[in-house]
Design a protein around this motif. Structure first.
Motif, PDB file in Angstrom:
ATOM      1  N   SER A 110       0.895  -1.313   0.120  1.00 39.94           N
ATOM      2  CA  SER A 110       0.053   0.030   0.074  1.00 39.94           C
ATOM      3  C   SER A 110       0.895   1.320  -0.004  1.00 39.94           C
ATOM      4  O   SER A 110       2.058   1.059   0.451  1.00 39.94           O
ATOM      5  CB  SER A 110      -0.976   0.049   1.292  1.00 39.94           C
ATOM      6  OG  SER A 110      -0.329  -0.227   2.346  1.00 39.94           O
ATOM      7  N   VAL A 111       0.360   2.290  -0.495  1.00 37.13           N
ATOM      8  CA  VAL A 111       0.982   3.687  -0.540  1.00 37.13           C
ATOM      9  C   VAL A 111       0.086   4.775  -0.190  1.00 37.13           C
ATOM     10  O   VAL A 111      -1.253   4.451   0.066  1.00 37.13           O
ATOM     11  CB  VAL A 111       1.466   4.080  -1.916  1.00 37.13           C
ATOM     12  CG1 VAL A 111       2.471   2.759  -2.291  1.00 37.13           C
ATOM     13  CG2 VAL A 111       0.337   4.094  -2.938  1.00 37.13           C
ATOM     14  N   GLY A 112       0.422   5.881   0.224  1.00 30.18           N
ATOM     15  CA  GLY A 112      -0.330   6.948   0.863  1.00 30.18           C
ATOM     16  C   GLY A 112       0.324   8.194   0.931  1.00 30.18           C
ATOM     17  O   GLY A 112       1.584   8.382   0.929  1.00 30.18           O
ATOM     18  N   ARG A 113      -0.523   9.051   1.477  1.00 32.68           N
ATOM     19  CA  ARG A 113       0.058  10.482   1.954  1.00 32.68           C
ATOM     20  C   ARG A 113      -0.497  10.817   3.145  1.00 32.68           C
ATOM     21  O   ARG A 113      -1.516  10.561   3.676  1.00 32.68           O
ATOM     22  CB  ARG A 113      -0.357  11.855   0.864  1.00 32.68           C
ATOM     23  CG  ARG A 113      -0.321  11.181  -0.545  1.00 32.68           C
ATOM     24  CD  ARG A 113      -0.499  12.576  -1.510  1.00 32.68           C
ATOM     25  NE  ARG A 113       0.272  12.825  -2.387  1.00 32.68           N
ATOM     26  CZ  ARG A 113       1.612  13.388  -2.103  1.00 32.68           C
ATOM     27  NH1 ARG A 113       2.154  13.657  -1.112  1.00 32.68           N
ATOM     28  NH2 ARG A 113       2.410  13.700  -3.154  1.00 32.68           N
ATOM     29  N   TRP A 124       3.973   7.464   2.036  1.00 35.26           N
ATOM     30  CA  TRP A 124       4.566   6.333   2.580  1.00 35.26           C
ATOM     31  C   TRP A 124       4.366   5.087   1.727  1.00 35.26           C
ATOM     32  O   TRP A 124       3.427   5.302   0.918  1.00 35.26           O
ATOM     33  CB  TRP A 124       4.058   6.200   4.009  1.00 35.26           C
ATOM     34  CG  TRP A 124       2.413   6.297   4.311  1.00 35.26           C
ATOM     35  CD1 TRP A 124       1.698   7.382   4.479  1.00 35.26           C
ATOM     36  CD2 TRP A 124       1.294   5.272   3.734  1.00 35.26           C
ATOM     37  NE1 TRP A 124       0.410   7.008   4.250  1.00 35.26           N
ATOM     38  CE2 TRP A 124       0.366   5.716   3.785  1.00 35.26           C
ATOM     39  CE3 TRP A 124       1.732   3.961   3.582  1.00 35.26           C
ATOM     40  CZ2 TRP A 124      -0.928   4.938   3.643  1.00 35.26           C
ATOM     41  CZ3 TRP A 124       0.547   3.177   3.356  1.00 35.26           C
ATOM     42  CH2 TRP A 124      -0.726   3.827   3.264  1.00 35.26           C
ATOM     43  N   ARG A 125       4.938   4.152   2.166  1.00 32.68           N
ATOM     44  CA  ARG A 125       4.570   2.808   1.382  1.00 32.68           C
ATOM     45  C   ARG A 125       5.040   1.833   2.592  1.00 32.68           C
ATOM     46  O   ARG A 125       5.518   1.761   3.390  1.00 32.68           O
ATOM     47  CB  ARG A 125       5.382   2.693   0.287  1.00 32.68           C
ATOM     48  CG  ARG A 125       7.136   2.367   0.639  1.00 32.68           C
ATOM     49  CD  ARG A 125       7.811   2.113  -0.917  1.00 32.68           C
ATOM     50  NE  ARG A 125       9.053   1.937  -0.412  1.00 32.68           N
ATOM     51  CZ  ARG A 125       9.984   1.370  -1.438  1.00 32.68           C
ATOM     52  NH1 ARG A 125       9.529   1.053  -2.561  1.00 32.68           N
ATOM     53  NH2 ARG A 125      11.250   0.968  -0.849  1.00 32.68           N
ATOM     54  N   VAL A 126       4.259   0.643   2.189  1.00 33.96           N
ATOM     55  CA  VAL A 126       4.228  -0.609   3.012  1.00 33.96           C
ATOM     56  C   VAL A 126       4.576  -1.695   2.017  1.00 33.96           C
ATOM     57  O   VAL A 126       3.881  -1.651   1.021  1.00 33.96           O
ATOM     58  CB  VAL A 126       2.967  -1.015   3.735  1.00 33.96           C
ATOM     59  CG1 VAL A 126       3.123  -2.311   4.542  1.00 33.96           C
ATOM     60  CG2 VAL A 126       2.864   0.065   4.629  1.00 33.96           C
ATOM     61  N   TYR A 127       5.636  -2.473   2.368  1.00 38.63           N
ATOM     62  CA  TYR A 127       6.122  -3.381   1.274  1.00 38.63           C
ATOM     63  C   TYR A 127       6.589  -4.766   1.901  1.00 38.63           C
ATOM     64  O   TYR A 127       7.086  -4.328   3.280  1.00 38.63           O
ATOM     65  CB  TYR A 127       6.969  -3.100   0.124  1.00 38.63           C
ATOM     66  CG  TYR A 127       8.250  -2.615   0.629  1.00 38.63           C
ATOM     67  CD1 TYR A 127       9.304  -3.552   0.484  1.00 38.63           C
ATOM     68  CD2 TYR A 127       8.378  -1.229   1.208  1.00 38.63           C
ATOM     69  CE1 TYR A 127      10.591  -3.019   0.874  1.00 38.63           C
ATOM     70  CE2 TYR A 127       9.692  -0.845   1.561  1.00 38.63           C
ATOM     71  CZ  TYR A 127      10.800  -1.623   1.521  1.00 38.63           C
ATOM     72  OH  TYR A 127      12.014  -1.140   1.759  1.00 38.63           O
ATOM     73  N   THR A 128       6.932  -5.770   1.270  1.00 43.46           N
ATOM     74  CA  THR A 128       7.440  -7.034   1.766  1.00 43.46           C
ATOM     75  C   THR A 128       8.582  -7.313   0.836  1.00 43.46           C
ATOM     76  O   THR A 128       8.354  -7.241  -0.422  1.00 43.46           O
ATOM     77  CB  THR A 128       6.338  -8.164   1.965  1.00 43.46           C
ATOM     78  OG1 THR A 128       5.201  -7.712   2.845  1.00 43.46           O
ATOM     79  CG2 THR A 128       7.182  -9.394   2.403  1.00 43.46           C
ATOM     80  N   LEU A 129       9.783  -7.615   1.550  1.00 45.29           N
ATOM     81  CA  LEU A 129      10.870  -8.561   0.836  1.00 45.29           C
ATOM     82  C   LEU A 129      10.896  -9.661   1.423  1.00 45.29           C
ATOM     83  O   LEU A 129      10.798 -10.097   2.799  1.00 45.29           O
ATOM     84  CB  LEU A 129      12.049  -7.677   1.024  1.00 45.29           C
ATOM     85  CG  LEU A 129      12.306  -6.333   0.549  1.00 45.29           C
ATOM     86  CD1 LEU A 129      13.615  -5.596   1.222  1.00 45.29           C
ATOM     87  CD2 LEU A 129      12.269  -6.183  -0.974  1.00 45.29           C
ATOM     88  N   ALA A 130      10.844 -10.817   0.482  1.00 48.27           N
ATOM     89  CA  ALA A 130      10.678 -12.191   1.147  1.00 48.27           C
ATOM     90  C   ALA A 130      11.619 -13.228   0.207  1.00 48.27           C
ATOM     91  O   ALA A 130      11.500 -12.950  -1.014  1.00 48.27           O
ATOM     92  CB  ALA A 130       9.284 -12.926   1.163  1.00 48.27           C
ATOM     93  N   SER A 131      12.187 -14.039   0.947  1.00 46.35           N
ATOM     94  CA  SER A 131      12.976 -15.452   0.480  1.00 46.35           C
ATOM     95  C   SER A 131      12.551 -16.465   1.266  1.00 46.35           C
ATOM     96  O   SER A 131      11.925 -16.321   2.262  1.00 46.35           O
ATOM     97  CB  SER A 131      14.411 -14.786   0.176  1.00 46.35           C
ATOM     98  OG  SER A 131      14.770 -14.926   1.581  1.00 46.35           O
ATOM     99  N   PHE A 142       8.588   9.079   3.854  1.00 45.37           N
ATOM    100  CA  PHE A 142       9.309  10.063   3.193  1.00 45.37           C
ATOM    101  C   PHE A 142       8.933  11.282   3.599  1.00 45.37           C
ATOM    102  O   PHE A 142       7.636  11.645   3.314  1.00 45.37           O
ATOM    103  CB  PHE A 142       9.274   9.499   1.818  1.00 45.37           C
ATOM    104  CG  PHE A 142       9.733   8.335   1.436  1.00 45.37           C
ATOM    105  CD1 PHE A 142      11.119   8.246   1.113  1.00 45.37           C
ATOM    106  CD2 PHE A 142       9.008   7.201   1.097  1.00 45.37           C
ATOM    107  CE1 PHE A 142      11.713   6.928   0.695  1.00 45.37           C
ATOM    108  CE2 PHE A 142       9.197   6.015   1.019  1.00 45.37           C
ATOM    109  CZ  PHE A 142      10.551   5.811   0.413  1.00 45.37           C
ATOM    110  N   ALA A 143       9.773  12.330   3.616  1.00 48.74           N
ATOM    111  CA  ALA A 143       9.530  13.754   3.621  1.00 48.74           C
ATOM    112  C   ALA A 143       9.025  14.100   2.113  1.00 48.74           C
ATOM    113  O   ALA A 143       9.559  13.706   1.251  1.00 48.74           O
ATOM    114  CB  ALA A 143      10.623  14.524   4.053  1.00 48.74           C
ATOM    115  N   ASP A 144       7.955  15.031   2.147  1.00 50.88           N
ATOM    116  CA  ASP A 144       7.568  15.482   0.884  1.00 50.88           C
ATOM    117  C   ASP A 144       8.720  16.111   0.182  1.00 50.88           C
ATOM    118  O   ASP A 144       8.696  16.109  -0.887  1.00 50.88           O
ATOM    119  CB  ASP A 144       6.286  16.316   0.978  1.00 50.88           C
ATOM    120  CG  ASP A 144       4.975  15.731   0.778  1.00 50.88           C
ATOM    121  OD1 ASP A 144       4.968  14.582   0.049  1.00 50.88           O
ATOM    122  OD2 ASP A 144       3.989  16.546   0.925  1.00 50.88           O
ATOM    123  N   ASP A 145       9.667  16.771   0.834  1.00 49.86           N
ATOM    124  CA  ASP A 145      10.776  17.497  -0.014  1.00 49.86           C
ATOM    125  C   ASP A 145      11.880  16.624  -0.147  1.00 49.86           C
ATOM    126  O   ASP A 145      13.132  17.143  -0.128  1.00 49.86           O
ATOM    127  CB  ASP A 145      11.069  18.665   0.981  1.00 49.86           C
ATOM    128  CG  ASP A 145      11.502  18.512   2.312  1.00 49.86           C
ATOM    129  OD1 ASP A 145      11.701  17.317   2.682  1.00 49.86           O
ATOM    130  OD2 ASP A 145      11.924  19.490   2.847  1.00 49.86           O
TER     131      ASP A 145
END
Length: 170
Positions: A110-113, A124-131, A142-145
């Motif tokens: 997901s992503v959003g502001r 922002w973002r939410v993610y998964t790294l998997a192995s 993340f800062a907008d700037d």
């Protein structure tokens, strides 16, 4: 990173550079460092073993001395060999995929502001790294700037001073 998907549709309202960060396969440090043409600082705020094979980690990344990213991760070690790398050999959690020679899959969840209490914007973002040996659930804010940090006289700025503004020497 090995791709989990090759394209993603994001909500409207993100700049091209913000979209680049939101869809990056875990290589934010390289992208922002390349953009500014200077190294970043990564501060590890928390690196805590919650229970056997489960870790909580928080980092802040700075460019030009200013924070632009806060990340919170929960890391699950799912293979005894991977656990040994961290527990007995002392491999830092942020380096385990590389040390084990594995390219994790990336799944953007997901992503959003938003705006903080002072009115400053962020995304922002939410993610998964998997192995097979490890899964990381990561939330990055993340800062907008992020791509607008003021220069402090970097080598790139000095080289641009002797160009026509487009990088062509004058």
């Amino acid at each position: 990173m090995s791709p989990h998907m090759t394209g993603v549709t994001l909500p409207n309202g993100f700049s091209p550079l913000q979209r680049l960060l939101l869809t990056a396969n875990g290589n934010v440090e390289r992208i922002v460092s390349s953009f500014y043409y200077e190294p970043l600082t990564v501060l590890v705020n928390l690196n805590h073993k919650r229970s056997p094979c489960v870790y909580d980690r928080q980092v802040t990344m700075l460019v030009r001395g200013e924070p632009f990213l806060h990340a919170k991760s929960t890391i699950y070690l799912t293979d005894p060999a991977w656990e040994e790398m961290v527990e007995r050999r002392g491999t830092p959690l942020g380096a385990v995929f590389r040390v084990m020679g594995v390219l994790p899959t990336f799944h953007l969840r997901s992503v959003g502001r938003g705006r903080d209490s002072s009115g400053s914007g962020f995304f922002w973002r939410v993610y998964t790294l998997a192995s097979q040996g490890m899964t990381c659930e990561i939330t990055e804010t993340f800062a907008d700037d992020t791509f607008e940090k003021r220069s402090r006289g970097s080598a790139l700025d000095a080289s641009l001073a002797s160009t026509d503004g487009h990088g062509i020497p004058v």
